[in-house]
Motif scaffolding. Structure first.
Motif, short mmCIF file in Angstrom:
data_model
loop_
_atom_site.label_atom_id
_atom_site.label_comp_id
_atom_site.label_asym_id
_atom_site.label_seq_id
_atom_site.Cartn_x
_atom_site.Cartn_y
_atom_site.Cartn_z
N GLU A 126 0.83 -1.21 0.00
CA GLU A 126 0.00 0.00 0.00
C GLU A 126 0.86 1.25 0.00
O GLU A 126 0.55 2.24 -0.67
N ASP A 127 1.95 1.23 0.77
CA ASP A 127 2.85 2.39 0.81
C ASP A 127 3.48 2.64 -0.55
O ASP A 127 3.60 3.79 -1.00
N VAL A 128 3.90 1.56 -1.22
CA VAL A 128 4.51 1.70 -2.54
C VAL A 128 3.52 2.28 -3.55
O VAL A 128 3.85 3.17 -4.34
N VAL A 129 2.28 1.80 -3.51
CA VAL A 129 1.28 2.30 -4.46
C VAL A 129 0.91 3.74 -4.13
O VAL A 129 0.65 4.54 -5.03
N GLN A 130 0.90 4.10 -2.85
CA GLN A 130 0.66 5.50 -2.48
C GLN A 130 1.76 6.40 -3.04
O GLN A 130 1.48 7.48 -3.58
N GLU A 131 3.01 5.95 -2.92
CA GLU A 131 4.12 6.74 -3.47
C GLU A 131 4.02 6.81 -4.99
O GLU A 131 4.33 7.84 -5.60
N THR A 132 3.58 5.72 -5.62
CA THR A 132 3.38 5.71 -7.08
C THR A 132 2.31 6.73 -7.47
O THR A 132 2.44 7.44 -8.48
N PHE A 162 3.96 2.50 -17.56
CA PHE A 162 4.65 3.52 -16.76
C PHE A 162 4.46 3.25 -15.27
O PHE A 162 5.42 3.25 -14.49
N LEU A 163 3.22 2.99 -14.86
CA LEU A 163 2.93 2.78 -13.44
C LEU A 163 3.52 1.48 -12.92
O LEU A 163 4.02 1.41 -11.79
N ARG A 164 3.50 0.42 -13.75
CA ARG A 164 4.14 -0.83 -13.33
C ARG A 164 5.63 -0.63 -13.14
O ARG A 164 6.24 -1.21 -12.22
N THR A 165 6.24 0.18 -14.00
CA THR A 165 7.67 0.45 -13.88
C THR A 165 7.98 1.18 -12.58
O THR A 165 8.93 0.84 -11.86
N VAL A 166 7.17 2.19 -12.26
CA VAL A 166 7.38 2.93 -11.01
C VAL A 166 7.24 2.00 -9.81
O VAL A 166 8.08 2.01 -8.89
N VAL A 167 6.19 1.18 -9.79
CA VAL A 167 5.97 0.26 -8.68
C VAL A 167 7.15 -0.70 -8.55
O VAL A 167 7.65 -0.96 -7.45
N THR A 168 7.60 -1.25 -9.69
CA THR A 168 8.70 -2.22 -9.66
C THR A 168 9.96 -1.60 -9.08
O THR A 168 10.64 -2.20 -8.23
N ARG A 169 10.31 -0.41 -9.52
CA ARG A 169 11.54 0.23 -9.04
C ARG A 169 11.44 0.56 -7.55
O ARG A 169 12.42 0.38 -6.80
N LEU A 170 10.27 1.00 -7.10
CA LEU A 170 10.10 1.27 -5.67
C LEU A 170 10.20 -0.02 -4.86
O LEU A 170 10.79 -0.04 -3.77
#
Length: 290
Positions: free
Chosen positions: A32-38, A56-64
């Protein structure tokens, strides 16, 4: 999540992003924290420059998640007792969106972060290797090798004899009844010879810190538990499919919420996963109070 209702793109993709983050991290709260930051990064992004929002969003989530895994692994090295992923419940319609089960989650824990990411993104979430290359910062050929290596590692964890939802929950009910009433003959009939019990209390509540391996050890454990259950009966909350496995949620006599998930093969319980760590059950407790 303070998500703007005027952003249908993120709203639609959010469940899959949470699922990806959870599969990467094994923690509902961290996911949840990762998706909030995304979401915050999505707010700060020039949307007109994003051709494929999902990628784009999957990439952000993966890197976080890859960043989070570094500290998560350090925390797990000092974890007290058996570590299990936080339990999540599959939808009642049986469509969890992927086929990742508790045993597979534990198999993923043994992979490197990059292997884990490549496998999940390709085999579970259907991304092509060019997308994965962008997400994890490796060449597409290297991503293909990472996914292949991970696939070989997790192959043994895939269920060889998958049990249907209805039959699985029926066996979970039989297990609950036998274990809580002290019917050791019926309980033993449900267990395989090489059954294993894992209990995750995280050092916060009473539980075995080492797995119980084999039928004899498991029966001795449940004979001890039966005496406790007679003095302090369990309160059954509901049966459920937990991380792809049939099981149930209870409040035990020591007032501890517990989830129990059963890996079943050929109508025999081969692994019992009990989660008692209250830090991992906040979302379960929250759902019970609403």
């Amino acid at each position: 999540m303070s998500e703007a209702p005027s952003d249908p793109i993120f709203s639609e993709l959010r469940p899959r992003l949470v699922r990806l983050a959870y599969r990467m991290l094994g923690s509902v709260a961290d996911a949840e924290d990762v998706v909030q930051e995304t979401w915050l990064r999505w707010l700060a992004t020039d949307r007109s420059s994003v051709r494929e929002p999902a990628a784009f969003l999957r990439t952000v989530v993966t890197r976080l998640c890859l960043n989070e895994l570094k500290s998560a692994r350090r925390r797990r090295e000092s974890y007290v007792g058996s570590w299990l992923p936080e339990p999540i419940f599959d939808p009642e319609d049986g469509d969890a969106g992927d086929d990742i089960t508790m045993p597979l989650m534990l198999a993923l824990e043994r992979l490197s972060p990059l292997e884990r990411a490549a496998f999940l993104l390709h085999d579970v979430f259907g991304m092509n290797f060019d997308e994965i290359s962008s997400a994890i910062g490796r060449e597409a050929a290297a991503c293909r090798k990472l996914a292949s290596r991970a696939r070989a590692h997790v192959a043994e964890a895939r269920p060889r004899f998958a049990v249907g939802r209805e039959q699985g929950l029926k066996l979970a009910a039989a297990f609950f009844t036998a274990s809580r009433t002290g019917d050791m003959a019926s309980l033993q009939a449900l267990l395989s010879e090489d059954v294993v019990v894992y209990a995750d209390g995280g050092g916060k509540v009473a539980t075995s810190q080492r797995p119980h391996i084999g039928l004899s050890a498991t029966m001795r454990l449940h004979e001890q538990l039966a005496r406790i259950f007679r003095a302090q009966p369990s309160q059954l909350i509901h049966y459920a499919v937990i991380d792809g496995l049939p099981g149930f949620v209870t409040i035990e006599g020591d007032n501890v919420v517990q989830t129990t998930a059963l890996q079943i093969e050929q109508d025999k319980v081969v692994t019992i996963y009990c989660t008692r760590n209250p830090d991992k059950l906040q979302h379960v407790i929250g759902a019970m109070t609403h």
